[in-house]
Write a protein that holds these residues in place. Structure first.
Motif, short mmCIF file in Angstrom:
data_model
loop_
_atom_site.label_atom_id
_atom_site.label_comp_id
_atom_site.label_asym_id
_atom_site.label_seq_id
_atom_site.Cartn_x
_atom_site.Cartn_y
_atom_site.Cartn_z
N ARG A 1 -12.80 6.52 -5.83
CA ARG A 1 -11.88 6.25 -4.75
C ARG A 1 -10.48 6.31 -4.92
O ARG A 1 -9.69 6.85 -3.82
CB ARG A 1 -12.13 4.81 -4.04
N ILE A 55 -5.78 11.51 -2.36
CA ILE A 55 -6.85 11.16 -3.25
C ILE A 55 -8.15 12.13 -2.73
O ILE A 55 -9.09 12.43 -3.19
CB ILE A 55 -7.25 9.74 -3.04
N CYS A 56 -7.84 12.79 -1.51
CA CYS A 56 -8.78 13.73 -0.80
C CYS A 56 -8.72 14.90 -1.78
O CYS A 56 -9.65 15.74 -1.82
CB CYS A 56 -8.13 14.25 0.40
N ASP A 62 -7.03 2.76 6.22
CA ASP A 62 -8.54 2.48 6.13
C ASP A 62 -8.91 0.98 6.34
O ASP A 62 -10.09 0.79 6.08
CB ASP A 62 -8.90 3.06 4.76
N GLY A 122 -5.82 -0.16 2.60
CA GLY A 122 -6.85 1.16 2.44
C GLY A 122 -8.29 0.55 2.38
O GLY A 122 -8.57 -0.65 2.79
N GLY A 140 0.93 -1.27 0.03
CA GLY A 140 -0.04 -0.14 -0.02
C GLY A 140 0.79 1.37 -0.07
O GLY A 140 1.81 1.40 1.12
N GLY A 141 0.70 2.16 -0.98
CA GLY A 141 1.45 3.37 -1.35
C GLY A 141 0.86 4.59 -1.09
O GLY A 141 1.12 5.59 -1.81
N SER A 142 -0.09 4.35 0.00
CA SER A 142 -0.91 5.79 0.18
C SER A 142 -0.81 6.48 1.44
O SER A 142 0.47 6.13 2.11
CB SER A 142 -2.58 5.43 -0.48
N ASP A 143 -1.60 7.01 2.13
CA ASP A 143 -1.29 7.88 3.11
C ASP A 143 -0.68 6.73 4.47
O ASP A 143 0.27 7.16 4.93
CB ASP A 143 -2.72 8.29 3.93
N ALA A 144 -1.22 5.79 4.69
CA ALA A 144 -0.77 4.89 5.75
C ALA A 144 0.64 4.36 5.25
O ALA A 144 1.48 4.46 6.26
CB ALA A 144 -1.78 3.95 6.30
N TYR A 203 -20.02 13.16 2.75
CA TYR A 203 -19.00 14.13 2.58
C TYR A 203 -18.38 14.03 1.10
O TYR A 203 -18.36 15.01 0.26
CB TYR A 203 -17.86 14.39 3.66
N LEU A 222 -10.45 7.54 7.87
CA LEU A 222 -10.31 9.24 7.30
C LEU A 222 -8.64 8.87 7.12
O LEU A 222 -7.77 8.49 7.59
CB LEU A 222 -10.40 10.00 8.70
N GLY A 223 -8.62 10.00 6.42
CA GLY A 223 -6.82 10.36 5.89
C GLY A 223 -6.20 10.83 7.17
O GLY A 223 -4.89 10.24 7.27
N ARG A 242 -0.50 -1.54 -5.84
CA ARG A 242 -1.13 -1.96 -7.07
C ARG A 242 -1.37 -1.02 -8.27
O ARG A 242 -1.60 -1.29 -9.38
CB ARG A 242 -2.48 -2.88 -6.84
N ALA A 258 -0.31 -7.37 -4.57
CA ALA A 258 -0.09 -8.66 -3.54
C ALA A 258 -1.12 -9.34 -3.82
O ALA A 258 -2.38 -8.87 -3.41
CB ALA A 258 0.14 -7.90 -2.15
C1 LIG Z 1 -12.55 11.98 -2.70
C2 LIG Z 1 -11.92 11.56 -1.57
C3 LIG Z 1 -11.75 12.75 -0.65
C4 LIG Z 1 -11.53 12.58 0.94
N1 LIG Z 1 -11.47 13.51 1.35
C5 LIG Z 1 -10.82 13.27 2.76
C6 LIG Z 1 -10.65 14.81 3.68
O1 LIG Z 1 -10.95 15.60 3.23
N2 LIG Z 1 -10.27 14.23 4.90
C7 LIG Z 1 -9.84 13.18 5.48
O2 LIG Z 1 -9.34 12.92 6.56
N3 LIG Z 1 -10.05 11.96 4.37
C8 LIG Z 1 -10.51 12.24 3.42
N4 LIG Z 1 -10.63 10.96 2.39
C9 LIG Z 1 -10.36 9.47 2.99
C10 LIG Z 1 -8.74 9.38 2.84
O3 LIG Z 1 -8.44 9.75 1.53
C11 LIG Z 1 -8.40 7.85 3.09
O4 LIG Z 1 -8.71 7.88 4.61
C12 LIG Z 1 -7.00 7.87 3.14
O5 LIG Z 1 -6.54 7.79 1.74
C13 LIG Z 1 -6.69 6.26 3.68
O6 LIG Z 1 -5.21 5.88 3.24
P1 LIG Z 1 -4.72 4.49 3.13
O7 LIG Z 1 -3.36 4.49 3.08
O8 LIG Z 1 -5.33 3.65 4.37
O9 LIG Z 1 -5.57 4.00 2.05
P2 LIG Z 1 -5.86 4.27 0.48
O10 LIG Z 1 -5.53 5.55 0.30
O11 LIG Z 1 -6.91 3.47 0.12
O12 LIG Z 1 -4.49 3.44 -0.24
C14 LIG Z 1 -4.50 1.96 -0.27
C15 LIG Z 1 -3.05 1.42 -1.09
O13 LIG Z 1 -3.15 0.26 -0.79
C16 LIG Z 1 -2.91 -0.21 -2.34
N5 LIG Z 1 -3.23 -1.53 -2.50
C17 LIG Z 1 -4.73 -2.07 -2.00
N6 LIG Z 1 -4.65 -3.28 -2.27
C18 LIG Z 1 -3.32 -3.75 -2.49
C19 LIG Z 1 -2.98 -4.95 -3.07
N7 LIG Z 1 -3.34 -6.25 -2.89
N8 LIG Z 1 -1.54 -5.07 -3.39
C20 LIG Z 1 -0.72 -4.06 -3.59
N9 LIG Z 1 -1.50 -2.73 -3.28
C21 LIG Z 1 -2.50 -2.57 -2.82
C22 LIG Z 1 -3.33 0.76 -3.17
O14 LIG Z 1 -2.77 0.58 -4.73
C23 LIG Z 1 -3.12 2.15 -2.42
O15 LIG Z 1 -1.69 2.53 -2.70
C24 LIG Z 1 -11.08 11.15 0.99
C25 LIG Z 1 -11.05 10.17 0.30
C26 LIG Z 1 -11.73 10.47 -0.99
C27 LIG Z 1 -11.64 9.10 -2.06
#
Ligand SMILES: Cc1cc2nc3c(=O)[nH]c(=O)nc-3n(C[C@H](O)[C@H](O)[C@H](O)COP(=O)(O)OP(=O)(O)OC[C@H]3O[C@@H](n4cnc5c(N)ncnc54)[C@H](O)[C@@H]3O)c2cc1C
Length: 456
Positions: free
Chosen positions: A132, A42-43, A282, A112, A8-12, A159, A299-300, A34, A80
């Motif tokens: 998403r 993504i926010c 998430d 996520g 997972g290469g996003s916020d967490a 939201y 939440l982000g 992925r 994965a």
């Molecule tokens: C449009 C929008 C607006 C938002 N606005 C806000 C806001 O204003 N304030 C706020 O607090 N939150 C907001 N959020 C929520 C916030 O974006 C999420 O809570 C946050 O991005 C979660 O981060 P994460 O790293 O847990 O997961 P995600 O961002 O869902 O990332 C998951 C990562 O895992 C990877 N992944 C998943 N499965 C696999 C696999 N099997 N193999 C390899 N990689 C995988 C994905 O490619 C991705 O890199 C918003 C969300 C959206 C969609």
């Protein structure tokens, strides 16, 4: 040197990776994701769709170069598909479509959430979109540009639905927003939800509450959204914004336990019950600071916090996640609405004798012409006056979120509502009053409760 893998290469995932390297430059950290968008906000997608952000690349918190310069190995387009906790290997489909095994000593799952797609007739048609990921956002943007779409139906008045109502109407589209509940934004009191609804109405968004979507027809070159009570709305596109569920498939495959809403069970060190595997963001349960138990509250902000905690502990630290209060804010055209902690109904459901007192005040000294009105709802425990939660609505850009953040800080530290008046807050007439509106709201709460009010 332990080999650390992050899925997972996003916020967490990225927060964790950066924290590990910050604390120990000798650790080798590989981040697999992925999709092709490491560390994107993504926010920011509603602002890309709405046109305020012109280039999707600007949504990157950090570019690939910066991540690599921080010492991270980033592997985009690696999905994965299996975890073997006994042999400590991760099974991955690489960008060539081949299966590759990655050994790990410590693994972080930061996969996520995914959008909820209700199983309704017609939901798979072209023109029906979730939102998403970056990929979802770019697909939607491409469709809007190619089709010159004029009309949009948004399903869901949370939201995401509200931000997208603003975004799509900023593009000059006719927007209809459908919400199943009697008012928008179920996270706040209906009186505030109705104010948001009025704001949307003033901006030309048609809002229909109390409507359950039953399906989507393909009607004469357009989509037709069908709902109950009887409803049929023609549209060029339908955006689904009905919530998210944890992306816990990978974890389930290696039999990691799931809890609230199907999210992975973790402790406050962000450890799963399997040695060597951590999880954050998430996809996992969130410790709620007031309730003192785990809930699902994606939440982000929380994903960043949990990632940082996991990162620290993976490299030998010993930090606990302090907990979420569900603090959140959203801007809808010229209104900002924010909340933290518990609403009265939520507190009452937990057995807490909660009283909420509404309060209205100009945002600053009203002899200055641009003072907008703040609507504040403080919820406190009637036994000891402890602050339990707060909600606030007011015009953008009048300090709604930062005021709410003061209340979130008070809540974090277990303050009473009365003690809000002891806070030394800043004042100048264009920005506040000698008593800030949140302090006046606290004083009003005290007066009302002493006079026997049961709240509103
Ligand atoms: C449009 C929008 C607006 C938002 N606005 C806000 C806001 O204003 N304030 C706020 O607090 N939150 C907001 N959020 C929520 C916030 O974006 C999420 O809570 C946050 O991005 C979660 O981060 P994460 O790293 O847990 O997961 P995600 O961002 O869902 O990332 C998951 C990562 O895992 C990877 N992944 C998943 N499965 C696999 C696999 N099997 N193999 C390899 N990689 C995988 C994905 O490619 C991705 O890199 C918003 C969300 C959206 C969609």
């Amino acid at each position: 040197m332990p080999r650390i893998l992050i899925v997972g290469g996003s916020d967490a995932g990225i927060s964790a990776a950066l924290r590990m390297r910050e604390l120990d430059v000798s650790v080798e950290v590989t981040v697999l994701l992925r999709d092709a968008y490491p560390n994107f906000s993504i926010c920011g997608l509603p602002f890309l769709i709405g046109g305020q952000v012109s280039d999707p690349a600007r949504l990157a918190h950090r570019g690939l170069d910066a991540l690599q310069a921080a010492g991270l190995e980033i592997l985009p387009c690696h999905c994965a598909i299996g975890v073997d906790a006994a042999s400590r290997t991760l099974e991955v489909i690489n960008p060539d479509g081949q299966t590759q095994m990655f050994p790990w000593d410590r693994l972080l799952l930061a996969t996520g959430a995914r959008p909820v797609c209700p199983s309704l007739p017609g939901i798979d048609q072209l023109g029906v979109f979730p939102l998403r990921s970056m990929r979802d956002g770019l697909r939607l943007q491409g469709y809007l540009e190619l089709r010159q779409s004029r009309r949009a139906v948004i399903v869901g008045g949370g939201y995401l639905g509200l931000e997208m109502a603003e975004a799509l109407s900023s593009r000059g589209m006719e927007v209809t927003l459908l919400e199943r509940n009697p008012s928008l934004l179920s996270t706040v009191h209906p009186s505030l939800g109705r104010r948001v609804e009025e704001e949307l109405g003033r901006r030309g968004v048609r809002v229909l509450t109390g409507v359950t979507v039953k399906g989507i027809d393909d009607g004469a070159g357009a989509l037709r959204v069908l709902g109950d009570p009887e409803l049929a709305v023609q549209s060029d596109l339908v955006l689904l914004a009905v919530g998210v569920s944890p992306e816990s498939e990978l974890a389930r495959r290696c039999r990691l336990p799931v809890g609230a809403a199907g999210a992975l069970v973790v402790n406050r060190r962000m450890e799963t019950p399997v040695a060597g595997i951590w999880a954050a963001g998430d996809g996992v349960e969130t410790y709620h600071r007031l309730l003192d138990r785990n809930v699902y509250l994606p939440l982000g902000t929380t994903a960043h916090h949990q990632g940082r905690i996991a990162g620290e502990n993976i490299v030998g630290g010993d930090r606990l996640f302090a907990g979420s209060l569900g603090t959140q804010v959203i801007k809808v055209f010229d209104q900002v609405i924010a909340r933290t902690g518990l609403r009265a109904e939520e507190a009452l459901a937990e057995g807490l004798p909660a009283i909420t007192i509404p309060f209205r005040s100009p945002a600053h000294k009203s002899y200055l012409p641009w003072a907008g009105e703040l609507h504040i709802r403080l919820t406190g425990d009637s036994r000891d006056g402890r602050l339990l939660g707060a909600q606030m609505l007011g015009p953008f850009p009048q300090e709604v979120s930062k005021r709410l953040d003061v209340l979130a800080t008070a809540l974090f530290h277990g303050m009473t509502i009365e003690a809000l008046s002891d806070l030394d807050l800043s004042y100048t007439p264009p920005l506040s009053s000698p008593w800030d509106p949140i302090q006046m709201a606290g004083q009003e709460w005290g007066r009302a409760v002493s006079a026997g009010s049961k709240g509103a």
